[in-house]
Design an enzyme around this catalytic site. Structure first.
Site, PDB file in Angstrom:
ATOM      1  N   ASP A  67      35.201  38.544  39.271  1.00 34.51           N
ATOM      2  CA  ASP A  67      34.243  39.148  40.196  1.00 34.51           C
ATOM      3  C   ASP A  67      33.056  39.715  39.422  1.00 34.51           C
ATOM      4  O   ASP A  67      33.065  39.758  38.192  1.00 34.51           O
ATOM      5  CB  ASP A  67      34.920  40.231  41.051  1.00 34.51           C
ATOM      6  CG  ASP A  67      35.861  41.138  40.259  1.00 34.51           C
ATOM      7  OD1 ASP A  67      35.746  41.181  39.016  1.00 34.51           O
ATOM      8  OD2 ASP A  67      36.703  41.805  40.871  1.00 34.51           O
ATOM      9  N   ASP A 136      43.305  51.044  46.919  1.00 33.63           N
ATOM     10  CA  ASP A 136      43.376  50.637  48.330  1.00 33.63           C
ATOM     11  C   ASP A 136      44.025  49.264  48.494  1.00 33.63           C
ATOM     12  O   ASP A 136      43.983  48.689  49.572  1.00 33.63           O
ATOM     13  CB  ASP A 136      41.973  50.656  48.959  1.00 33.63           C
ATOM     14  CG  ASP A 136      41.010  49.678  48.289  1.00 33.63           C
ATOM     15  OD1 ASP A 136      41.435  48.919  47.385  1.00 33.63           O
ATOM     16  OD2 ASP A 136      39.821  49.649  48.682  1.00 33.63           O
ATOM     17  N   HIS A 138      43.188  46.424  46.868  1.00 32.18           N
ATOM     18  CA  HIS A 138      42.343  45.229  46.673  1.00 32.18           C
ATOM     19  C   HIS A 138      42.744  44.451  45.428  1.00 32.18           C
ATOM     20  O   HIS A 138      43.280  45.013  44.472  1.00 32.18           O
ATOM     21  CB  HIS A 138      40.846  45.579  46.653  1.00 32.18           C
ATOM     22  CG  HIS A 138      40.365  46.350  45.467  1.00 32.18           C
ATOM     23  ND1 HIS A 138      39.551  47.467  45.587  1.00 32.18           N
ATOM     24  CD2 HIS A 138      40.536  46.185  44.133  1.00 32.18           C
ATOM     25  CE1 HIS A 138      39.251  47.916  44.381  1.00 32.18           C
ATOM     26  NE2 HIS A 138      39.839  47.172  43.477  1.00 32.18           N
ATOM     27  N   GLU A 143      38.467  43.707  49.518  1.00 35.09           N
ATOM     28  CA  GLU A 143      38.854  44.998  50.058  1.00 35.09           C
ATOM     29  C   GLU A 143      39.756  44.805  51.283  1.00 35.09           C
ATOM     30  O   GLU A 143      39.884  43.693  51.801  1.00 35.09           O
ATOM     31  CB  GLU A 143      37.594  45.792  50.426  1.00 35.09           C
ATOM     32  CG  GLU A 143      36.702  46.141  49.224  1.00 35.09           C
ATOM     33  CD  GLU A 143      37.257  47.285  48.361  1.00 35.09           C
ATOM     34  OE1 GLU A 143      38.499  47.461  48.282  1.00 35.09           O
ATOM     35  OE2 GLU A 143      36.443  47.997  47.733  1.00 35.09           O
TER      36      GLU A 143
HETATM   37  C1  F6R Z   1      38.025  44.057  38.478  1.00 36.31           C
HETATM   38  C2  F6R Z   1      38.880  43.865  39.634  1.00 36.31           C
HETATM   39  C3  F6R Z   1      39.453  45.015  40.372  1.00 36.31           C
HETATM   40  C4  F6R Z   1      40.232  45.955  39.456  1.00 36.31           C
HETATM   41  C5  F6R Z   1      40.785  47.128  40.244  1.00 36.31           C
HETATM   42  C6  F6R Z   1      41.533  48.093  39.376  1.00 36.31           C
HETATM   43  O1  F6R Z   1      37.640  42.797  37.940  1.00 36.31           O
HETATM   44  O2  F6R Z   1      39.093  42.767  40.000  1.00 36.31           O
HETATM   45  O3  F6R Z   1      40.318  44.519  41.362  1.00 36.31           O
HETATM   46  O4  F6R Z   1      41.275  45.244  38.864  1.00 36.31           O
HETATM   47  O5  F6R Z   1      39.715  47.793  40.868  1.00 36.31           O
HETATM   48  O6  F6R Z   1      40.662  48.674  38.447  1.00 36.31           O
HETATM   49  P1  F6R Z   1      41.226  49.561  37.255  1.00 36.31           P
HETATM   50  O7  F6R Z   1      42.002  48.664  36.390  1.00 36.31           O
HETATM   51  O8  F6R Z   1      40.002  50.080  36.551  1.00 36.31           O
HETATM   52  O9  F6R Z   1      42.054  50.627  37.886  1.00 36.31           O
END
Ligand code: F6R
Length: 261
Positions: A67, A136, A138, A143
């Site tokens: 992403d 959440d 995702h 989301e």
């Molecule tokens: C980032 C991504 C997000 C993160 C998620 C957790 O490329 O795809 O889904 O994996 O927001 O983020 P952290 O690891 O910083 O808690």
């Protein structure tokens, strides 16, 4: 799905890095799908250590980004392209052309999304996709209530994710981009092996809903239940709200039998 409880984040990173190393040993030009954020950093450190120790040759590996923020200036240090180049591509000693990702600065974002989905297919598909999970639920930036069939597209971040990610922007909510390009859930499910790492108690509710709840778009990560080869690696904190831990601890005790690891 296969759930593995590890003692801590470092052990999770080591375990997943070894799975990636095994893949590279049997398929040296594997396409590795990488995530950003804090969680996967121990994986990248452990894989880099294996490469530097000569345990695995990653020189032909290819890297695909999950992403990207929309609207950050090219080269912004918190853009996911810059992050993946810094945390993965450079430490592994790869050239920038081993890397592919969506173009977050494209004028026609929709066309850029479609082009990225096509590029992933033309590259033969992702062999192993690393995933983190949002508080959440995702995955990528899909989301809650994202379609389980979704393709790469533009999404708006929830307030919760903007607050969670503000730490990468000096805690300033106003600096966090509101829009992102993310591989869709349908796109993610096309990877041959999905490996989700979650660490810390802050992820415990999302992990429990993902693993033990119903498949529901309100918990995007629950779509992993539909995949024939999905592995969820959790530390004690992230596992703390799971009910079936006796089975998952059994899996950890039988390490050599882990499917694909
Ligand atoms: C980032 C991504 C997000 C993160 C998620 C957790 O490329 O795809 O889904 O994996 O927001 O983020 P952290 O690891 O910083 O808690």
């Amino acid at each position: 799905m296969e759930v593995v409880i590890v003692p801590d984040a470092k052990a999770g990173g080591e375990l997943i890095a070894e799975a990636m190393a095994q893949l590279l040993r049997r398929k040296p030009d594997a396409l590795l799908g990488v995530a950003t954020g804090s969680t996967p950093l121990p994986i990248y450190q452990a894989l880099t250590a294996k490469v530097r120790a000569g345990e695995v040759d990653a020189s032909r590996a290819r890297i695909a980004q999950l992403d990207e923020y929309v609207g950050l200036p090219t080269g912004h240090p918190e853009s996911y392209r810059a992050t993946v180049l810094r945390e993965v591509v450079e430490p592994l000693g790869l050239d920038a052309d081993a890397f592919m990702g969506p173009d977050g600065s494209a004028e026609d974002v929709q066309a850029a999304c479609e082009a990225y989905d096509r590029a992933l297919s033309e590259a033969g598909g992702v062999d192993l996709q690393l995933l983190g999970i949002g508080t959440d639920g995702h995955i990528g930036f899909n989301e809650p209530c994202s379609s389980i069939a979704s393709r790469t597209r533009i999404k708006t971040l929830t307030e919760q994710t903007i607050a969670d990610n503000a730490r990468f922007f000096d805690g300033d909510l106003s600096q966090v981009p509101r829009h992102v390009i993310t591989q869709g859930i349908g796109t993610i499910l096309e990877a041959r092996h999905l490996v989700l790492l979650a660490t810390g108690e802050g992820k415990a509710d999302a992990v429990a809903a993902t693993v033990e709840g119903p498949v529901a778009s309100v918990v995007p990560a629950s779509a992993l239940q539909l995949h024939p080869h999905a592995t969820v690696v959790v530390d004690e904190g992230a596992a703390s709200k799971l009910k079936l831990t006796q089975y998952f601890r059994h899996t950890f005790a039988n390490k050599p039998e882990w499917q694909g690891l």
